[in-house]
Design a protein around this motif. Structure first.
Motif, PDB file in Angstrom:
ATOM      1  N   ALA A   9       2.652   6.570  -3.949  1.00  0.00           N
ATOM      2  CA  ALA A   9       2.506   6.180  -2.543  1.00  0.00           C
ATOM      3  C   ALA A   9       3.211   7.172  -1.627  1.00  0.00           C
ATOM      4  O   ALA A   9       2.684   7.554  -0.573  1.00  0.00           O
ATOM      5  N   LYS A  10       4.391   7.615  -2.026  1.00  0.00           N
ATOM      6  CA  LYS A  10       5.160   8.564  -1.214  1.00  0.00           C
ATOM      7  C   LYS A  10       4.414   9.900  -1.091  1.00  0.00           C
ATOM      8  O   LYS A  10       4.334  10.475   0.003  1.00  0.00           O
ATOM      9  N   LEU A  41      -1.560   2.307   8.679  1.00  0.00           N
ATOM     10  CA  LEU A  41      -1.457   3.756   8.532  1.00  0.00           C
ATOM     11  C   LEU A  41       0.004   4.179   8.490  1.00  0.00           C
ATOM     12  O   LEU A  41       0.392   5.023   7.673  1.00  0.00           O
ATOM     13  N   TYR A  42       0.819   3.586   9.330  1.00  0.00           N
ATOM     14  CA  TYR A  42       2.255   3.877   9.317  1.00  0.00           C
ATOM     15  C   TYR A  42       2.841   3.578   7.930  1.00  0.00           C
ATOM     16  O   TYR A  42       3.594   4.386   7.373  1.00  0.00           O
ATOM     17  N   MET A  43       2.492   2.422   7.382  1.00  0.00           N
ATOM     18  CA  MET A  43       3.005   2.031   6.062  1.00  0.00           C
ATOM     19  C   MET A  43       2.543   3.013   4.979  1.00  0.00           C
ATOM     20  O   MET A  43       3.317   3.382   4.101  1.00  0.00           O
ATOM     21  N   GLY A  47       4.895   5.795   2.770  1.00  0.00           N
ATOM     22  CA  GLY A  47       4.984   5.485   1.348  1.00  0.00           C
ATOM     23  C   GLY A  47       5.502   4.093   1.077  1.00  0.00           C
ATOM     24  O   GLY A  47       5.915   3.786  -0.033  1.00  0.00           O
ATOM     25  N   PHE A  48       5.466   3.225   2.083  1.00  0.00           N
ATOM     26  CA  PHE A  48       5.925   1.850   1.928  1.00  0.00           C
ATOM     27  C   PHE A  48       4.849   0.973   1.302  1.00  0.00           C
ATOM     28  O   PHE A  48       5.124  -0.149   0.894  1.00  0.00           O
TER      29      PHE A  48
END
Length: 87
Positions: A9-10, A41-43, A47-48
């Motif tokens: 994800a990161k 998109l922010y998440m 990489g959250f």
């Protein structure tokens, strides 16, 4: 081979953020063009959260990049980071 989801994800997030900034697009613009929320998109970029490959593909295409090339770079970074974590 299974990869660490947090590292995956990161790495996807870093690629998305970098490509978006390179073309001077903000998160709101990109999210609207792809049909996702700005928060999602922010998440993803931070990489959250992990998105589906289809979501990443839509985002990458909207940024004018070849999905296969970007995916290859992401996976290379994942393998490198996982190798660092095993030491």
């Amino acid at each position: 081979m299974l990869y660490d989801e947090n590292i995956l994800a990161k790495c996807w997030g870093e690629q998305l953020c970098s490509l978006r900034r390179e073309i001077g697009m903000n998160q709101k613009e990109l999210a609207n063009k792809v049909g996702i929320s700005e928060r999602w998109l922010y998440m993803l970029e931070r990489g959250f959260a992990s998105g589906k490959l289809y979501t990443y593909e839509c985002l990458i295409k909207e940024l004018g990049e070849d999905f296969a090339d970007v995916r290859s770079r992401v996976m290379k970074n994942v393998r490198l980071r996982e190798g660092d974590n095993k030491k």
